[in-house]
Design an enzyme around this catalytic site. Sequence first.
Site, short mmCIF file in Angstrom:
data_model
loop_
_atom_site.label_atom_id
_atom_site.label_comp_id
_atom_site.label_asym_id
_atom_site.label_seq_id
_atom_site.Cartn_x
_atom_site.Cartn_y
_atom_site.Cartn_z
N ILE A 135 -1.87 -3.80 3.92
CA ILE A 135 -0.59 -4.34 3.88
C ILE A 135 0.38 -3.52 4.89
CG2 ILE A 135 -1.26 -5.68 1.85
CD1 ILE A 135 0.56 -3.65 0.26
N GLY A 136 -0.28 -2.57 5.60
CA GLY A 136 0.62 -1.73 6.39
C GLY A 136 0.82 -0.39 5.85
N SER B 10 0.31 -0.34 -6.38
CA SER B 10 -0.12 0.74 -5.92
C SER B 10 -1.55 1.12 -6.47
CB SER B 10 1.00 1.98 -6.60
OG SER B 10 1.98 1.71 -6.04
N ALA C 198 -7.33 10.12 -6.30
CA ALA C 198 -6.07 9.62 -5.71
C ALA C 198 -5.44 8.72 -6.84
CB ALA C 198 -6.18 8.57 -4.43
N GLY D 266 -1.72 6.07 -7.35
CA GLY D 266 -0.76 5.22 -6.59
C GLY D 266 0.56 6.02 -5.91
N GLY E 250 3.00 3.98 -3.66
CA GLY E 250 4.01 3.04 -2.83
C GLY E 250 5.03 2.82 -3.89
N GLU E 251 4.78 2.10 -5.16
CA GLU E 251 5.56 1.67 -6.10
C GLU E 251 6.53 2.90 -6.61
OE1 GLU E 251 4.10 -2.14 -6.56
OE2 GLU E 251 3.14 -0.62 -5.96
#
Length: 784
Positions: free
Chosen positions: A506-507, A548, A736, A738, A740-741
């Site tokens: 999604i980028g 995420s 790993a 998340g 992004g959020e």
Amino acid sequence: MAANPDKHKQPEAFPAPDPPRAGETAKLWEKTRFVGKPFPRVDAYERLSGSAVYPADVRLPNMLYGAILGSPHANARIKRLDMTRAEKMPGVRAVIGGTVPEANPAWHYRQGRPAMEVAGKLFDPHCRFEGDAVAAVAAENPYQAQDALRAIVVEYEVLPFVADERKALQPGAPLVHGEGNLVQTDRYQRGDVEKGFAEADVVLQETYRSACELHTPMEPHGCVANWERDRLTLWESTQGVFAVQSGVAEILGLPLAKVRVIGGYMGGGFGSKLQAGKYSVIAALLARRTGRPVKLILPREQTYLAVGNRPPCNMRLKAGVRKDGTLTALDFSVLGTGGAYPAGGTSLVDWQVRDLYSCPNVRIETTDVYVNAGPARPFRAPGHPQGSWALEQMMDALAKAIRMDPVEFRLKNVPSGSQAREGMPPYATTGLRQCLEEGARAFGWKEARQKTGAPPGKASGEGHLRRGVGMASGLWVAGGAMPPSTVIVKMFSDGSVNLNMGASDIGTGTKTIMAAVAAEELGMAPESIQIEHADTGTTQYTRPSGGSKTVPTESPAVRAAAIHVKEQLLSIAAEALKADKADLAVMDGRVLSRSDDSKSAKIADLAGLKQRGVIVGIGSRAPDPPGKVVNPFAAQFCEVEVNVLTGEVRILRFLGAHDSGRVMNRLTYDNQVFGGITMGIGFALTECRILDASQTGKLLNRNWHDYKLPTVLDVPAEMVSLPIEILSPEINTTGAKGLGEPVTIPTAAAVANAVYDATGVRITESPISPMQLCKLLSEQLKEG
């Protein structure tokens, strides 16, 4: 010939990881060649050169163009719909509206959740928000399609509306639905809150409001639909091709096998593209009616109305604390709205209060109501930034009241486990303390605090420019895995590799990270791995890229598939080289002996591989460890400059410290941090949906000129990304979590706390506009 002992290579000379033994789980990498390094995206050339094909770029032979007519009213019933004139216009090939027999009449605005009783229709005769779909057309070009929309005659019975959630439950308020404007009320409690307040030395209470933010990703929403006999193919800008497949199949009454969704490139979603939209189904219906492909990309103005938002929230928080910094009680109430249909208006707003800080006594009540506005959709950490806006400002106020440093106060209340979950399970890793300590140290928090800070009731510094520093913390409720996920890795007879996965990029750089994971195991450069992804017809099932969860879910599956390939390859090579399989490693297109450099071969020269033609590795994502919670944590710090004459706030510098497990690629990691902080700055300073609540209910700022997204002029030149890299095999096989959020969650509150530090004015309503700040500063001066 015996090998020269001087040329023997020791195991530590090979950064290639050992494959796990039979029955063992892969161990975390100790040293890596690719994972964690700052290498460019594997599709960078395509993105920068313009050769990347987005859904809006798809052109099929004989293609038509679709457009949707939206209601101009916030609340209205359709009395008459006349499409005859539009049907006769040049280039128009189909017009649909009203009842569509090919589609299931029920339309749920929160797909993938248990169905709520209240549902709309594809073309609902009662339009409960501006922009609700009334009819649609397909024409030879976009201009003819727009002309046809204007030719459709609609007579409306305009009804009273309610556009302010604070008025939705008042006596006499217009009803969005016949049964009333209350969606639901949820309650949560642990401990004895009243006892907790009685034990407190300081009790504070404040009300907060966060404005509604609108989804405006760079790429608008839409798709291209094409039928081949009874099989539908959609090229869609989506975060989850399988979610769109199931949504469209359900509405159209088709078997999943008859619906193929192709994702490919997309220009951002942030949660608004996790599910099928009405545009997906409408494009499919128009294509079926005409027997031709139909492209339907929503105009920017339409996306402001119909594809989701971050709901507004009205919050009251009462908090108690002892003088030593121990939180004793939190009492939190929320009133919010997801719009005209059940869409999660108060979903997860309370999670920061429930779980971020250790507190034995917590009481929460959330009330979700209907208003005549577009339905919400998940928006980067749904609910969390709103809750953080209240909690993190209250934490600063409590710290000030007990004369404790805000960082020290938060450190005093770092939890050991997830209090909001039954049984208070421990976290697999808890990086909040490190985020606070290392973030404060890197930012120079103590030194900065000595230079700034407003005395009670006064602005700091001299002159009209005042400086202040602020910080805030956060955690994201998810950020672990969300299986199932299956990945296939193929190695061909020439040594080239294909990676096949269902996840959308999604980028955020998902393809790049997954290529690095496979490359790490197979000893080859990430850019040499060919990737297939996000296609329900050719790739394997996974859930949408959101929450995420993508990297924590997909990367262990990719690693497992690559290990499966490597095990088979080493078996072939061991037979060819007459070597012990455990002694072999894969590196740069060769299989090498760790102990005898005379035993090596090019992968492409292995006869066993040529005979097989291809090695197929299959990997899947195992569940998270039972009894443990995998969540990412964050602490952010910023310095602002406030012009007390104009109310303008300028952010001078920002630092984000984030515990998101292993850094998979430092470039994409920093991209996520800076992008998430920028989005949080929009929440804090500029973004606000403005509805004409008194006269029409219409949206007043439906373009990028009037809806103020932060630009390069609004973000600081000095932004620092500080990874707090805590690895644990209990998280997953790549380590790993998340990212992004959690990056967006504490940002706005940190800015608000810095503004208070500079001015002595507490801003409880977002965004912090110059007009609002000037008014409060003026009131401050009057109070003396």
